[in-house]
Design an enzyme around this catalytic site. Sequence first.
Site, mmCIF file in Angstrom:
data_model
loop_
_atom_site.group_PDB
_atom_site.id
_atom_site.type_symbol
_atom_site.label_atom_id
_atom_site.label_comp_id
_atom_site.label_asym_id
_atom_site.label_seq_id
_atom_site.Cartn_x
_atom_site.Cartn_y
_atom_site.Cartn_z
ATOM 1 N N ASP A 283 -7.911 -5.627 -0.033
ATOM 2 C CA ASP A 283 -8.385 -6.475 -1.128
ATOM 3 C C ASP A 283 -7.975 -7.930 -0.997
ATOM 4 O O ASP A 283 -8.426 -8.768 -1.768
ATOM 5 C CB ASP A 283 -7.853 -5.930 -2.461
ATOM 6 C CG ASP A 283 -8.465 -4.590 -2.781
ATOM 7 O OD1 ASP A 283 -9.666 -4.437 -2.537
ATOM 8 O OD2 ASP A 283 -7.742 -3.700 -3.254
ATOM 9 N N HIS B 282 0.843 -1.193 0.000
ATOM 10 C CA HIS B 282 0.000 0.000 0.000
ATOM 11 C C HIS B 282 0.873 1.236 0.000
ATOM 12 O O HIS B 282 1.929 1.234 0.627
ATOM 13 C CB HIS B 282 -0.926 0.015 1.229
ATOM 14 C CG HIS B 282 -2.104 0.903 1.036
ATOM 15 N ND1 HIS B 282 -2.042 2.253 1.300
ATOM 16 C CD2 HIS B 282 -3.339 0.650 0.557
ATOM 17 C CE1 HIS B 282 -3.219 2.783 0.996
ATOM 18 N NE2 HIS B 282 -4.025 1.836 0.549
HETATM 19 N N1 CMC Z 1 4.338 -7.475 -4.787
HETATM 20 C C1 CMC Z 1 5.679 -7.422 -4.943
HETATM 21 N N2 CMC Z 1 6.425 -6.299 -4.799
HETATM 22 C C2 CMC Z 1 5.770 -5.171 -4.485
HETATM 23 C C3 CMC Z 1 4.379 -5.129 -4.312
HETATM 24 C C4 CMC Z 1 3.657 -6.346 -4.473
HETATM 25 N N3 CMC Z 1 2.324 -6.365 -4.326
HETATM 26 N N4 CMC Z 1 3.987 -3.870 -4.012
HETATM 27 C C5 CMC Z 1 5.099 -3.125 -3.997
HETATM 28 N N5 CMC Z 1 6.177 -3.924 -4.281
HETATM 29 C C6 CMC Z 1 7.596 -3.487 -4.318
HETATM 30 C C7 CMC Z 1 7.887 -2.718 -5.596
HETATM 31 O O1 CMC Z 1 8.370 -3.568 -6.611
HETATM 32 C C8 CMC Z 1 8.911 -1.720 -5.126
HETATM 33 O O2 CMC Z 1 10.155 -2.375 -5.074
HETATM 34 P P1 CMC Z 1 11.509 -1.537 -5.364
HETATM 35 O O3 CMC Z 1 11.590 -0.497 -4.297
HETATM 36 O O4 CMC Z 1 12.591 -2.572 -5.265
HETATM 37 O O5 CMC Z 1 11.355 -0.968 -6.726
HETATM 38 C C9 CMC Z 1 8.507 -1.408 -3.685
HETATM 39 O O6 CMC Z 1 7.758 -2.566 -3.247
HETATM 40 C C10 CMC Z 1 7.613 -0.178 -3.561
HETATM 41 O O7 CMC Z 1 6.541 -0.316 -4.473
HETATM 42 P P2 CMC Z 1 5.872 0.895 -5.267
HETATM 43 O O8 CMC Z 1 5.169 0.366 -6.469
HETATM 44 O O9 CMC Z 1 6.875 1.970 -5.469
HETATM 45 O O10 CMC Z 1 4.829 1.379 -4.189
HETATM 46 P P3 CMC Z 1 3.566 2.263 -4.469
HETATM 47 O O11 CMC Z 1 3.272 2.955 -3.207
HETATM 48 O O12 CMC Z 1 3.744 3.083 -5.695
HETATM 49 O O13 CMC Z 1 2.416 1.192 -4.827
HETATM 50 C C11 CMC Z 1 0.632 -0.320 -4.674
HETATM 51 C C12 CMC Z 1 1.438 0.770 -3.959
HETATM 52 C C13 CMC Z 1 -0.608 -0.655 -3.852
HETATM 53 C C14 CMC Z 1 0.156 0.181 -6.054
HETATM 54 C C15 CMC Z 1 1.515 -1.585 -4.840
HETATM 55 O O14 CMC Z 1 1.907 -2.063 -3.578
HETATM 56 C C16 CMC Z 1 0.842 -2.670 -5.655
HETATM 57 O O15 CMC Z 1 0.892 -2.654 -6.890
HETATM 58 N N6 CMC Z 1 0.144 -3.659 -4.968
HETATM 59 C C17 CMC Z 1 -0.580 -4.672 -5.660
HETATM 60 C C18 CMC Z 1 -1.919 -4.109 -6.098
HETATM 61 C C19 CMC Z 1 -2.885 -3.938 -4.936
HETATM 62 O O16 CMC Z 1 -3.059 -4.819 -4.110
HETATM 63 N N7 CMC Z 1 -3.570 -2.777 -4.929
HETATM 64 C C20 CMC Z 1 -4.585 -2.471 -3.924
HETATM 65 C C21 CMC Z 1 -4.214 -1.320 -3.049
HETATM 66 S S1 CMC Z 1 -5.305 -1.199 -1.629
HETATM 67 C C22 CMC Z 1 -6.832 -0.830 -2.288
HETATM 68 C C23 CMC Z 1 -6.930 0.549 -2.828
HETATM 69 O O17 CMC Z 1 -6.660 1.512 -2.097
HETATM 70 O O18 CMC Z 1 -7.338 0.691 -3.982
#
Ligand code: CMC
Length: 431
Positions: A366, A308
């Site tokens: 989720d 998140h």
């Molecule tokens: N699985 C594997 N690695 C992950 C994941 C994951 N689900 N989420 C983040 N990471 C890693 C990512 O690769 C990155 O690694 P590095 O620093 O080495 O590049 C690090 O963690 C930070 O990730 P980010 O993408 O920069 O973080 P963000 O804050 O931009 O993204 C997120 C947050 C929710 C989009 C992401 O965690 C994700 O894609 N999760 C899966 C989709 C998901 O479950 N979404 C629902 C969110 S909650 C409901 C809502 O509010 O809509």
Amino acid sequence: MADEQKTAKLTFGDTEVDLPLLSPTAGPDVIDIRKLYAQAGVFTYDPGFTSTASCDSTITFIDGNEGQLLHRGYPIDQLAEKSHFLEVCYLLLYGDLPNAAQLEDFEHRVTNHTMLHEQMQNFFRGFRRDAHPMAVMVGVVGAMSAFYHDSTDISDPWQREVASIRLIAKMPTIAAWAYKYHVGQPFVYPRNDLDYASNFLRMCFSVPAEDYVVNPILSRAMDRIFTLHADHEQNASTSTVRLASSSGANPFACIAAGIACLWGPAHGGANQACLEMLREIGTPDQIPKYIERAKDKNDPFRLMGFGHRVYKNHDPRAQVMKQSADEVLDLLGIEDNPTLQTAKELERIALEDDYFREKKLFPNVDFYSGIILDAMGFPQSMFTPIFAVARTVGWISQWKEQISDPQLKIGRPRQLYMGETLRDYTDVENR
Ligand code: CMC
């Protein structure tokens, strides 16, 4: 004596600027950069808004390090346990918990707006049967601006109020009808003697040939899913609604924009994507393979329902959701559900893994919601529409807050331009 204004100093080259430091009632201080360009001729750069407060708000507060979510100050776990969705709607919309008379009046107003203009059925029928219900919702909610002209004048507080009630009241009917159309069953009209969640379940699962008796435990679980998704401060879809509304667009158009944004798998679409992933994993012995894929930088695969932007300790909604999943599956007599077992084992293994621990990745809301909705009988394509039904009140509350702000400005970010500089046009034969 007035408090002394705190400032932050920004220095680059020979330039030095003092920027006001604003202190919120909770959360970190915020540097006010509104006059930065005028004072220093520079922009700030923050794609994804990871360090940018886009507005001030009094509705929802998240402390990501503590795993805390407050609506108007009340913790989400207390609301999920002791309150119910329409009361939370009132709280989000008007700022305080209602007294008994206020609650009764509010419930009455919402209940009496649940029907859709009959002609709107033509919109549903215009879609292909295999259309994703989110596509139908974007279209039908946008089309509401063509049907409810008497609540599109955003300068009139009364019209804003009517639009708010209409959207909260009609969204379950729209989502249920998108589902009914998809499965080829007749539309079921709302019933005003049922509560919000029961009414939605009945509109989805009742057929003319057979009466549908709503199970109170399932209705409670549905209500809790709505409550847990009601608002989440300045997330992507809410920010989309605010940006759309900053131009003065009507509320139905703004909420349609929010639904479109919610659809994506990184946001509301994650519940559908998560269940698909759990099904693909299949059995707990396959988990290590997927954990390795999630950790592999060269593999786009991510653990859906994990991670998140704001929560870096735990998502308080996920804990309530996990408990609800156990209750619902127990009630339905679904013992040894392989998907739930895979989910629990995946959670256990990921939480012990250094990659997920170091990056502070935890199950989000989720992760378990799809399992509950699946057990209730919803197809995966309905998971995100249900999220949209619940989040409508959050969008509306944030929209109302923004519109009532006398300082409202159109949202217009700047950019770091990295393209070609000025060059002369060349005729096609000379290229
Ligand atoms: N699985 C594997 N690695 C992950 C994941 C994951 N689900 N989420 C983040 N990471 C890693 C990512 O690769 C990155 O690694 P590095 O620093 O080495 O590049 C690090 O963690 C930070 O990730 P980010 O993408 O920069 O973080 P963000 O804050 O931009 O993204 C997120 C947050 C929710 C989009 C992401 O965690 C994700 O894609 N999760 C899966 C989709 C998901 O479950 N979404 C629902 C969110 S909650 C409901 C809502 O509010 O809509």
